[in-house]
Design a protein around this motif. Structure first.
Motif, PDB file in Angstrom:
ATOM      1  N   THR A  78       0.822  -1.225   0.000  1.00  0.00           N
ATOM      2  CA  THR A  78       0.000   0.000   0.000  1.00  0.00           C
ATOM      3  C   THR A  78       0.850   1.268   0.000  1.00  0.00           C
ATOM      4  O   THR A  78       0.335   2.361   0.241  1.00  0.00           O
ATOM      5  CB  THR A  78      -0.921   0.008   1.237  1.00  0.00           C
ATOM      6  N   GLU A  81      -0.237   4.321  -1.914  1.00  0.00           N
ATOM      7  CA  GLU A  81      -1.571   4.832  -1.617  1.00  0.00           C
ATOM      8  C   GLU A  81      -1.654   5.585  -0.290  1.00  0.00           C
ATOM      9  O   GLU A  81      -2.396   6.566  -0.175  1.00  0.00           O
ATOM     10  CB  GLU A  81      -2.573   3.668  -1.587  1.00  0.00           C
ATOM     11  N   LYS A  82      -0.924   5.139   0.721  1.00  0.00           N
ATOM     12  CA  LYS A  82      -1.022   5.732   2.047  1.00  0.00           C
ATOM     13  C   LYS A  82      -0.450   7.151   2.050  1.00  0.00           C
ATOM     14  O   LYS A  82       0.650   7.394   1.561  1.00  0.00           O
ATOM     15  CB  LYS A  82      -0.268   4.877   3.064  1.00  0.00           C
TER      16      LYS A  82
END
Length: 223
Positions: A78, A81-82
């Motif tokens: 991720t 995205e984070k």
């Protein structure tokens, strides 16, 4: 996750292993590097020079530096995205230098987990994939911090834990340290588990559980 690691080689040995980079002339061997402590890292600032960063990322936009305690690792799945990591993944990547790390294995029916020391079979130092940033405090001070990226475990690490740090191949250092902004698609192929057949692990003393313990006995095998 990756919560402790080592860097015990002397500067000359490190220089031989990372010949394209420059390192501080002197630093002490570390057998139990813990979060919030200084770690040796090479940022992608086009200088190819290692320096000390604090372990635990403080994004430049953070209002409270205590966020570092929650950002010692970044999940590779991720990372693009984070909010805490996507900017660093695009702009601020680094190599975090180590020669071993620890993981704790749970045993059925045993309350205390067993610590293991993991290293390369050839005992040479290596580099975790990391992200870095520089945070400016309200009083005008600044601090550079970093985080270690983690991924799915290889066959060896899966016997100890469900995560492992991303260890980069030497041929990929230049790509990872590209000073230009990068898209996730151009880098995500590097976020993978390191080959298990190049690694080894053995149990060590629970002395490593205490961050204040930092001596050579920590990496001695125990039965």
């Amino acid at each position: 996750m990756c919560g402790r690691f080592t860097l015990t080689v002397d500067p000359s040995e490190l220089q031989d292993a990372f010949s394209d980079f420059t390192f501080p002339d002197q630093f002490s061997p570390r057998f139990n590097i813990a979060p919030t402590q200084p770690v040796l890292a090479i940022p992608n600032d086009a200088k190819n020079k290692a320096d000390f960063f604090l372990w635990g990322l403080i994004p430049s936009w953070a209002k409270d530096p205590s966020i570092a305690n929650k950002l010692i690792n970044a999940r590779g799945e991720t990372i693009s995205e984070k909010p805490s990591f996507r900017g660093g993944f695009k702009y601020k990547r680094c190599l975090i230098i180590a020669d071993g790390f620890y993981e704790w294995k749970a045993q059925p029916g045993v309350k205390t987990k067993t610590p293991y020391f993991i290293h390369m079979k050839d005992r040479k130092p290596f580099a975790f994939a990391g992200l870095w940033d520089e945070w400016h405090s309200p009083d005008g001070g600044s601090v550079r911090t970093c985080t270690i990226i983690t991924t799915e475990p290889n066959e060896l690490m899966s016997t100890l834990h469900n995560r492992m740090p991303v260890i980069l191949n030497q041929k990929d250092y230049a790509d990872w340290l590209d000073a230009a902004p990068r898209t996730p698609d151009s880098l995500l192929h590097l976020i993978k588990s390191f080959p298990a057949d190049k690694m080894s692990a053995y149990p060590v003393s629970t002395m490593v559980n205490a961050p204040g313990n930092d001596r050579a006995e920590l990496v001695v095998p125990v039965q």
